[in-house]
Scaffold this motif. Structure first.
Motif, PDB file in Angstrom:
ATOM      1  N   LYS A  61     -44.818  11.742 -35.773  1.00  0.00           N
ATOM      2  CA  LYS A  61     -44.115  12.984 -36.117  1.00  0.00           C
ATOM      3  C   LYS A  61     -42.600  12.798 -36.097  1.00  0.00           C
ATOM      4  O   LYS A  61     -41.866  13.569 -36.706  1.00  0.00           O
ATOM      5  N   GLU A  62     -42.124  11.759 -35.382  1.00  0.00           N
ATOM      6  CA  GLU A  62     -40.685  11.510 -35.301  1.00  0.00           C
ATOM      7  C   GLU A  62     -40.169  10.733 -36.510  1.00  0.00           C
ATOM      8  O   GLU A  62     -38.967  10.548 -36.655  1.00  0.00           O
ATOM      9  N   THR A  63     -41.084  10.277 -37.380  1.00  0.00           N
ATOM     10  CA  THR A  63     -40.658   9.510 -38.561  1.00  0.00           C
ATOM     11  C   THR A  63     -40.435  10.399 -39.771  1.00  0.00           C
ATOM     12  O   THR A  63     -40.009   9.916 -40.815  1.00  0.00           O
ATOM     13  N   ASN A  64     -40.746  11.692 -39.641  1.00  0.00           N
ATOM     14  CA  ASN A  64     -40.548  12.647 -40.735  1.00  0.00           C
ATOM     15  C   ASN A  64     -41.259  12.194 -42.013  1.00  0.00           C
ATOM     16  O   ASN A  64     -40.771  12.380 -43.122  1.00  0.00           O
ATOM     17  N   GLY A  65     -42.448  11.574 -41.820  1.00  0.00           N
ATOM     18  CA  GLY A  65     -43.231  11.147 -42.972  1.00  0.00           C
ATOM     19  C   GLY A  65     -42.790   9.845 -43.599  1.00  0.00           C
ATOM     20  O   GLY A  65     -43.371   9.392 -44.583  1.00  0.00           O
ATOM     21  N   GLU A  66     -41.753   9.209 -43.051  1.00  0.00           N
ATOM     22  CA  GLU A  66     -41.221   7.977 -43.642  1.00  0.00           C
ATOM     23  C   GLU A  66     -41.795   6.746 -42.944  1.00  0.00           C
ATOM     24  O   GLU A  66     -41.072   5.787 -42.648  1.00  0.00           O
ATOM     25  N   ILE A  67     -43.086   6.742 -42.682  1.00  0.00           N
ATOM     26  CA  ILE A  67     -43.677   5.648 -41.910  1.00  0.00           C
ATOM     27  C   ILE A  67     -43.479   4.308 -42.597  1.00  0.00           C
ATOM     28  O   ILE A  67     -43.102   3.316 -41.972  1.00  0.00           O
ATOM     29  N   SER A 101     -55.865  19.673 -56.991  1.00  0.00           N
ATOM     30  CA  SER A 101     -55.265  20.494 -55.936  1.00  0.00           C
ATOM     31  C   SER A 101     -56.307  21.133 -55.038  1.00  0.00           C
ATOM     32  O   SER A 101     -55.969  21.875 -54.121  1.00  0.00           O
ATOM     33  N   GLU A 102     -57.607  20.893 -55.318  1.00  0.00           N
ATOM     34  CA  GLU A 102     -58.652  21.474 -54.479  1.00  0.00           C
ATOM     35  C   GLU A 102     -59.828  20.514 -54.388  1.00  0.00           C
ATOM     36  O   GLU A 102     -59.969  19.599 -55.195  1.00  0.00           O
ATOM     37  N   VAL A 103     -60.654  20.757 -53.382  1.00  0.00           N
ATOM     38  CA  VAL A 103     -61.809  19.897 -53.144  1.00  0.00           C
ATOM     39  C   VAL A 103     -63.061  20.764 -53.153  1.00  0.00           C
ATOM     40  O   VAL A 103     -63.308  21.529 -52.227  1.00  0.00           O
ATOM     41  N   ASP A 104     -63.849  20.655 -54.223  1.00  0.00           N
ATOM     42  CA  ASP A 104     -65.105  21.403 -54.278  1.00  0.00           C
ATOM     43  C   ASP A 104     -66.234  20.564 -54.864  1.00  0.00           C
ATOM     44  O   ASP A 104     -67.273  21.082 -55.241  1.00  0.00           O
ATOM     45  N   PRO A 107     -53.360  15.622 -49.283  1.00  0.00           N
ATOM     46  CA  PRO A 107     -52.996  16.697 -48.343  1.00  0.00           C
ATOM     47  C   PRO A 107     -51.490  16.704 -48.091  1.00  0.00           C
ATOM     48  O   PRO A 107     -50.817  15.671 -48.193  1.00  0.00           O
ATOM     49  N   GLU A 108     -50.964  17.858 -47.767  1.00  0.00           N
ATOM     50  CA  GLU A 108     -49.553  17.965 -47.380  1.00  0.00           C
ATOM     51  C   GLU A 108     -49.408  17.573 -45.918  1.00  0.00           C
ATOM     52  O   GLU A 108     -50.355  17.737 -45.143  1.00  0.00           O
ATOM     53  N   PRO A 109     -48.237  17.090 -45.465  1.00  0.00           N
ATOM     54  CA  PRO A 109     -47.083  16.770 -46.316  1.00  0.00           C
ATOM     55  C   PRO A 109     -47.231  15.390 -46.939  1.00  0.00           C
ATOM     56  O   PRO A 109     -47.854  14.509 -46.374  1.00  0.00           O
ATOM     57  N   LYS A 110     -46.637  15.223 -48.099  1.00  0.00           N
ATOM     58  CA  LYS A 110     -46.683  13.935 -48.781  1.00  0.00           C
ATOM     59  C   LYS A 110     -45.530  13.050 -48.308  1.00  0.00           C
ATOM     60  O   LYS A 110     -44.473  13.535 -47.926  1.00  0.00           O
ATOM     61  N   ASN A 111     -45.737  11.762 -48.374  1.00  0.00           N
ATOM     62  CA  ASN A 111     -44.660  10.802 -48.186  1.00  0.00           C
ATOM     63  C   ASN A 111     -43.613  11.048 -49.280  1.00  0.00           C
ATOM     64  O   ASN A 111     -43.955  11.304 -50.439  1.00  0.00           O
ATOM     65  N   VAL A 129     -57.176  11.372 -49.308  1.00  0.00           N
ATOM     66  CA  VAL A 129     -56.386  10.459 -48.488  1.00  0.00           C
ATOM     67  C   VAL A 129     -55.676  11.245 -47.401  1.00  0.00           C
ATOM     68  O   VAL A 129     -55.675  12.468 -47.397  1.00  0.00           O
ATOM     69  N   HIS A 130     -55.069  10.526 -46.464  1.00  0.00           N
ATOM     70  CA  HIS A 130     -54.506  11.168 -45.283  1.00  0.00           C
ATOM     71  C   HIS A 130     -53.180  11.854 -45.568  1.00  0.00           C
ATOM     72  O   HIS A 130     -52.526  11.590 -46.581  1.00  0.00           O
ATOM     73  N   LYS A 131     -52.779  12.711 -44.643  1.00  0.00           N
ATOM     74  CA  LYS A 131     -51.472  13.361 -44.749  1.00  0.00           C
ATOM     75  C   LYS A 131     -50.380  12.299 -44.688  1.00  0.00           C
ATOM     76  O   LYS A 131     -50.502  11.298 -43.980  1.00  0.00           O
ATOM     77  N   GLY A 132     -49.289  12.554 -45.403  1.00  0.00           N
ATOM     78  CA  GLY A 132     -48.198  11.583 -45.397  1.00  0.00           C
ATOM     79  C   GLY A 132     -48.608  10.284 -46.049  1.00  0.00           C
ATOM     80  O   GLY A 132     -48.153   9.207 -45.668  1.00  0.00           O
ATOM     81  N   VAL A 133     -49.502  10.355 -47.045  1.00  0.00           N
ATOM     82  CA  VAL A 133     -50.053   9.159 -47.681  1.00  0.00           C
ATOM     83  C   VAL A 133     -48.932   8.219 -48.122  1.00  0.00           C
ATOM     84  O   VAL A 133     -47.930   8.634 -48.674  1.00  0.00           O
ATOM     85  N   ASP A 134     -49.122   6.928 -47.851  1.00  0.00           N
ATOM     86  CA  ASP A 134     -48.128   5.932 -48.252  1.00  0.00           C
ATOM     87  C   ASP A 134     -48.560   5.257 -49.547  1.00  0.00           C
ATOM     88  O   ASP A 134     -49.604   5.557 -50.119  1.00  0.00           O
ATOM     89  N   LEU A 135     -47.738   4.323 -50.030  1.00  0.00           N
ATOM     90  CA  LEU A 135     -48.038   3.656 -51.297  1.00  0.00           C
ATOM     91  C   LEU A 135     -49.348   2.884 -51.235  1.00  0.00           C
ATOM     92  O   LEU A 135     -50.073   2.786 -52.223  1.00  0.00           O
TER      93      LEU A 135
END
Length: 704
Positions: free
Chosen positions: A195-201, A59-62, A39-43, A13-19
Motif C-alpha cells: 500500500k506504500e508503493t501507491n500501485g507502482e510495485i 468492465s463486468e464479469v458474468d 480490477p481497480e486500482p490499475k497500475n 487479474v489482480h488489483k494493481g496489475v503489472d505488465l
C-alpha cells in the motif's frame, strides 16, 4: 483469428496489475477468445497501455472465469484456473510465452500483445540483469524478438518517470533495515508494504534491485504481513531462488507465506527459510564439535552410570560397523522403569557418521530427526548433540508448508484476538495434539488443544480480561475455557516422568520440543506455532506419517513406559483408518505386562469398546493378543468369533445404542478368559461383575 474455444470466458487479474500479469492475460485472451477484467486500482503504466487493447477488455464479469492470477481466486468462481506464474521462470510472462509457442499460438497473437509479453519479462528481470533471470527467460525473449520487428519505445513500458511514491518507498526501505544473522553471515534486510508503493510495485522493484545499501528486501501486502515477494540486491544472497525451492502454493512472485503480528516476527522466521541453502556452503567440521569415545554395547544401568560419571548427555555405541546412540534422559527413564539390566542396544537408535569434508545439507535430514551429528576426522570421532546444534544456530525444526499455514489461518479466524493479547504478554502459543492432526486431515476438531511457553497465570488473566469463562488448574499447569462455543484448553509445555509403567506421570515445565517428545505417536507430536509468527514444529516427521496415514511410535520403547498406548494405537488405527508401522506392530505383540493393568489401560480399553469401530477394535485386540494385559488364560476361539459376527448383525438390526453395544462387547470379550477367577476379576475391573456376568450368560445361550 478463429478460436478453438467456443464459450466466452473472462480472465481476471489482480488489483494493481503489472505488465507481467497484463501481458500474460492478453496473450491468453487472444487464444481463448476471452475478455480481460482489470480490477481497480490499475497500475499507472498499465492504465496508459489499456487504450491500445480495449477490444480485449471487459468492465463486468458474468461469464465463465479463467483466473490469470491467484490473488484473485477468493473473489470469483472459476471453472478453470490459469496461473501465469511459473516456478522455473525468472519472469512470469516467460511461462505464458513458451506455452503459447508450444501450442502454435504465439505467431497468431497481435504485435502489440507480444510487445507486452516481452515488456513483462523485461520488467521482472530488469532487462535481463537480475540474478533471478533464468535460461527460459532468455529463450522467451529470443522468440518474441524474432517475431517483433519494432521495439522502439519499449523502455516507456517498463521505465516510467519516477514519482513521489518511488522516493517515499525507498526512504522507508532504508529507514527500516535491520541485520539478521545466519551461521555467521550477516544480511541487511528491510521491507515495504504494497500500500506504500501507491500501485507502482513494478518500477519500485527495479529500484530496490539496484539499492546496494541493503542486501535483501521484502514486499508485504495487507495487514497479515503476507509476503508478496522477496528479492535481493547483493548477488550472494539468493533469497529469491531459495524461497522458490520451497514449492510455495500459488505463484513464485507472491509466495504464500503468512506471519501474524508485527513485522519483526516476520524477520525472525526468515533465517529458517533460507538456512537449508546456506548449509550447502558449510562443512560439518565448521560446527563446534566435541571429541567422543565410542563404546561397545552394555546394560542400560551401566550406560547411565557412564553418563553420570563423565557428565554426558548422549552415549554413542559401535556394533558391527554401525553406530548407535541413546540420550541420558532416555536411560534415566528406562532405568527407573526397571530395565537397567537390559542391553542398551535394544533401546538405541542407529545414526550415520559423516566425514569432515561433507556439507551440512547432507546431514540436515538426519539432524532434523533429532539425531546428534557424528563426524569422523583424521584423529578420531567428534559429536554435537541436538541441543548443541540448536544453540549454534545450525538446527531448527520450524517449517512453513502451505497446508499448515492454512490451518493457522483457520485458527486465527476463531481465536485471533485472544492470540494477539497473549503475544503482548510474551506467551508463545502452539496448536498441538489431536487439534492440529484433525485440521490437517480436513476435519474440524471438537476442542482446540493449545500448548504454551510462559506464565500460566498470564494466560488465565488474559482469558478473564476478555470475558471468557475459564478455569485455572494449577496441578496440570492448564487453563480451560470456552470462546464462541469452541472449547479451549491451554496447557503449559511440560515433560513427564513415569515412576512405574502405566501410572499417571509426574510433570514439570519444559520447552515445546520436550513437550512433543513426551507424546505417544509421531502424528500427535506436531505443533503449529501461532504467535508471533505461524510456523510448523515437526521434530519427529509426524506430518510425513500423517500423509502416509501411518501410526508410528516416537520412542520404540514408549509402550513399556505407558502400556495404555497399545490400546490407543488400535483406537487411532481404526478411527482414522490408518495403518500401524511394522515396528509398532512388533511392540504390540512383544511388550511384556506384569501385575494388574493400570487405570490408564482400563480407560483406553473402555474407549475402544465405546467406539463406533468397536468390532474392528476387538479383532485387533485379539490379533495382537492385548487381552494378556488382563490375564493369562484368554483365548478367542471360533465360537467367540461367531458370537462377534452375530452381535454385529444384531446391533445393526436393533439399532443398538452405544452404551448397550459396548456392554455386550465387553461381556463377549470377557468370555475369552478360560480361568473363571480371571474372568470375574476382569468384569469387576470394568465396574459391575454381576451385570457383565448376566450379559455373558445371555450371549452364551444364544451361541448354544
Amino acid at each position: 483469428m478463429e478460436h478453438e474455444f467456443q464459450r466466452i470466458m473472462v480472465i481476471v487479474v489482480h488489483k494493481g496489475v503489472d505488465l507481467d500479469a497484463f501481458g500474460s492475460a492478453l496473450g491468453l485472451s487472444s487464444v481463448f477468445g476471452a475478455k480481460v477484467f482489470l480490477p481497480e486500482p490499475k497500475n499507472r503504466n498499465v492504465a496508459e497501455l489499456v487504450k491500445g487493447v480495449e477490444e480485449y477488455l471487459t468492465s463486468e464479469v458474468d461469464e465463465t472465469v479463467i483466473f490469470c492470477d491467484t490473488d484473485s481466486v477468493g473473489n470469483w468462481k472459476a471453472e478453470y484456473i490459469f496461473d501465469h506464474h511459473g516456478t522455473v521462470f525468472g519472469a512470469n510472462s516467460s511461462a505464458v510465452t513458451l506455452w503459447l509457442n508450444q501450442c502454435g499460438y504465439l505467431m497468431r497473437i497481435p504485435d502489440n500483445i507480444r510487445c507486452l509479453l516481452l515488456s513483462g519479462i523485461y520488467e521482472d528481470t530488469g532487462f535481463l540483469r537480475y540474478d533471478s533471470t533464468k535460461p527460459l527467460d532468455l529463450e522467451s525473449v529470443k522468440l518474441l524478438r524474432q517475431l517483433h520487428s519494432n521495439l522502439v519505445g519499449m523502455d516507456v513500458h517498463i521505465s516510467p518517470p519516477l514519482s513521489e511514491a518511488h522516493f517515499s518507498a525507498i526512504y522507508k526501505i532504508i529507514e527500516r533495515q535491520e541485520q539478521i544473522g545466519i551461521l555467521g553471515n550477516t544480511i541487511s534486510l528491510s521491507y515495504v508494504y504494497e500500500k506504500e508503493t501507491n500501485g507502482e510495485i513494478s518500477s519500485i522493484v527495479q529500484l530496490l534491485q539496484a539499492t546496494q545499501e541493503i542486501d535483501a528486501y521484502v514486499l508485504l501486502v495487507g495487514g497479515k504481513n503476507r509476503v508478496l515477494g522477496i528479492c535481493r540486491a547483493r548477488e550472494n544472497v539468493p533469497l529469491w531462488d531459495l524461497l522458490a525451492s520451497l514449492n510455495p502454493v500459488g505463484h513464485r512472485y507472491a509466495f504464500i507465506f503468512r506471519s501474524r503480528g508485527n513485522v519483526e516476527a516476520l524477520f525472525s522466521t526468515l533465517p529458517e527459510l533460507i538456512r537449508e541453502e546456506v548449509l550447502k556452503y558449510t562443512l560439518v567440521s565448521d560446527i563446534t564439535l566435541s571429541k567422543v569415545t565410542l563404546i561397545e554395547p552394555l546394560p542400560v544401568a551401566s550406560a547411565l552410570q557412564f553418563c553420570r560419571q563423565y557428565g554426558l548427555s548422549v552415549v554413542c555405541l559401535r556394533s558391527d560397523h554401525t553406530f548407535f546412540y541413546i540420550t541420558r534422559q532416555d536411560l534415566e527413564r528406562l532405568n527407573r522403569l526397571g530395565y537397567g539390566e537390559r542391553d542398551v542396544l535394544s533401546f538405541s537408535e542407529p545414526f550415520p557418521c559423516f566425514k569432515q569434508d561433507e556439507d551440512l545439507s547432507t546431514a540436515y535430514p538426519f539432524l532434523k530427526r533429532r539425531m546428534p551429528l557424528l563426524v569422523e576426522k583424521e584423529d578420531g570421532f567428534y559429536i554435537a548433540t541436538t541441543d548443541d546444534l540448536i544453540r549454534q544456530g545450525v538446527l531448527q525444526f520450524y517449517e512453513n508448508p502451505s497446508e499448515v499455514l492454512k490451518v493457522g489461518e483457520q485458527v486465527y479466524n476463531q481465536i485471533g484476538p485472544l492470540l494477539s493479547k497473549l503475544t503482548e504478554k510474551g506467551v508463545k502459543v502452539y496448536l498441538v495434539g489431536g487439534a492440529i492432526r484433525d485440521y490437517l486431515l480436513g476435519k474440524e476438531p471438537d476442542d482446540i488443544d493449545l500448548s504454551f511457553e510462559g506464565d500460566v497465570e498470564a494466560v488465565y488473566n488474559v482469558l478473564c480480561s476478555m470475558g471468557i469463562s475459564c478455569q485455572l488448574i494449577p496441578k496440570t499447569f492448564s487453563v480451560k475455557g470456552v470462546l464462541n462455543g469452541t472449547k479451549l484448553e491451554f496447557t503449559r509445555a511440560r515433560k513427564d516422568y513415569y515412576e512405574k509403567p502405566g501410572i499417571l506421570s509426574e510433570v514439570a515445565t519444559s520447552d515445546i520440543i520436550e513437550d512433543l517428545e513426551r507424546r505417544d505417536f509421531t502424528i500427535n507430536a506436531i505443533a503449529l506455532q501461532l504467535n508471533p509468527g505461524v510456523s510448523m514444529l515437526d521434530p519427529f516427521q509426524g506430518l510425513s506419517d500423517l500423509k502416509r496415514r501411518t501410526i508410528k511410535l516416537i520412542k520404540r520403547w514408549s509402550i513399556l513406559e505407558d502400556p495404555s498406548r497399545a490400546f490407543r494405537a488400535i483406537n487411532y488405527k481404526n478411527k482414522l483408518n490408518f495403518t500401524l508401522a511394522p515396528e509398532l506392530e512388533e511392540e504390540l505383540r512383544n511388550v511384556n505386562v506384569k501385575g494388574r493393568p493400570a487405570p490408564r489401560v482400563l480407560m483406553e480399553f473402555r474407549d475402544l469398546m465405546r467406539s463406533s469401530q468397536v468390532f474392528q477394535n476387538i479383532k485387533d485386540i485379539v490379533r495382537f493378543d492385548l487381552m494378556r494385559f488382563f490375564g493369562e488364560s484368554f483365548l478367542f476361539d471360533d465360537i467367540l468369533e461367531q458370537g462377534l459376527s452375530l452381535l454385529e448383525k444384531r446391533a445393526l438390526q436393533e439399532n443398538m445404542d452405544v452404551r448397550t453395544l459396548s456392554e455386550y462387547a465387553m461381556a463377549l470379550i470377557g468370555l475369552g478368559f478360560r480361568n473363571m477367577d480371571e474372568r470375574k476379576r476382569f468384569f469387576k475391573q470394568l465396574g459391575s461383575s454381576n451385570r457383565f456376568n448376566k450379559l455373558a450368560e445371555e450371549l452364551l445361550q444364544r451361541l448354544r
